[in-house]
Write a protein that holds these residues in place. Sequence first.
Motif, PDB file in Angstrom:
ATOM      1  N   PHE A 122       0.835  -1.208   0.000  1.00 54.28           N
ATOM      2  CA  PHE A 122       0.000   0.000   0.000  1.00 54.28           C
ATOM      3  C   PHE A 122       0.871   1.261   0.000  1.00 54.28           C
ATOM      4  O   PHE A 122       0.566   2.236  -0.699  1.00 54.28           O
ATOM      5  CB  PHE A 122      -0.919  -0.011   1.216  1.00 54.28           C
ATOM      6  N   ALA A 186      -3.473  -0.870  -5.085  1.00 53.94           N
ATOM      7  CA  ALA A 186      -4.335  -0.461  -3.981  1.00 53.94           C
ATOM      8  C   ALA A 186      -5.589  -1.314  -3.880  1.00 53.94           C
ATOM      9  O   ALA A 186      -6.102  -1.545  -2.779  1.00 53.94           O
ATOM     10  CB  ALA A 186      -4.713   1.016  -4.139  1.00 53.94           C
ATOM     11  N   TYR A 190      -6.807  -2.957  -0.120  1.00 53.40           N
ATOM     12  CA  TYR A 190      -7.635  -1.886   0.422  1.00 53.40           C
ATOM     13  C   TYR A 190      -8.045  -2.165   1.857  1.00 53.40           C
ATOM     14  O   TYR A 190      -8.427  -1.242   2.595  1.00 53.40           O
ATOM     15  CB  TYR A 190      -8.886  -1.708  -0.442  1.00 53.40           C
ATOM     16  N   LYS A 194      -9.130  -0.024   5.621  1.00 55.26           N
ATOM     17  CA  LYS A 194     -10.545  -0.205   5.929  1.00 55.26           C
ATOM     18  C   LYS A 194     -10.705  -0.467   7.417  1.00 55.26           C
ATOM     19  O   LYS A 194     -10.083  -1.372   7.960  1.00 55.26           O
ATOM     20  CB  LYS A 194     -11.111  -1.384   5.133  1.00 55.26           C
TER      21      LYS A 194
END
Length: 265
Positions: A122, A186, A190, A194
């Motif tokens: 990320f 990404a 994700y 989150k």
Amino acid sequence: MRKRFIQVCGFLISTLGWLFVLCTMAMDFWRITQIGGQGGSFIIKVAWYWSNLWKDCFTDSTAVTNCRDFPVLWSVTTYVQGVRGLLMCGLTLGFFAAVLCFLGMECTYIGGEQQSKDKMLFAGAVFHFVGGVADIAAYCLYINRVARTSFAPSLAPGILRYDLGPPIFLGLVGCFCILLGAIFYAVTVYTVVKPKSRVVYAYGGRTYMDPRSRGRSLYTGYYGPYSGPSRLYGTYYASGRSSGSRISKLSATTPEKMSARDAFV
């Protein structure tokens, strides 16, 4: 398997984009204009004036090229310095992004546990995105400079109207590939950003929170009695906390009667 395929596609696309951007820094004909080339004589006289980030050049009809290298850094035109700086910053971020993404990909066996690899991936995607935006800003700055001169209603004597060359378009395609690769990265991780919901279980009118987060105890907050259809058990999602005066209620126990079947004679 799908996650690995998306990550490999992101790696290939982003690497190709950075290769395009790197090639544009060494290419000629960032801007070009042509003078002459009209017929009516035995010898058609034509000349090309072109520039890149490092020099201005002139090529005549006999293919002889004469160039003037730009002077030292602090005496170069301001917009050329800006384009150079933005492209170099973008390439530096792209290098670190490629390393982080390579370590964080699921198909590689280095980088630590899966959670750490997802965080590195990320971070690499963010570096790719920021570097791609920096490169787009550099190309847009150069395009704006050329367009202002080309579309000016009147120019001073000796100033030429230039057109955009192939490196600009190649660089914009490379920036698009970089941003697309960052999106691919990404999408697969994700869940790193989150927020995770916490589950609270209710037993006999009392509620208890599921210890999912690391470093927290079992009873870190108070939640009211379960208001669902059943008072015996059930689950619901909550994230708030109440005052500390109500936490002590969690330690209360509900006495249960021993059934006749379980009693010993």
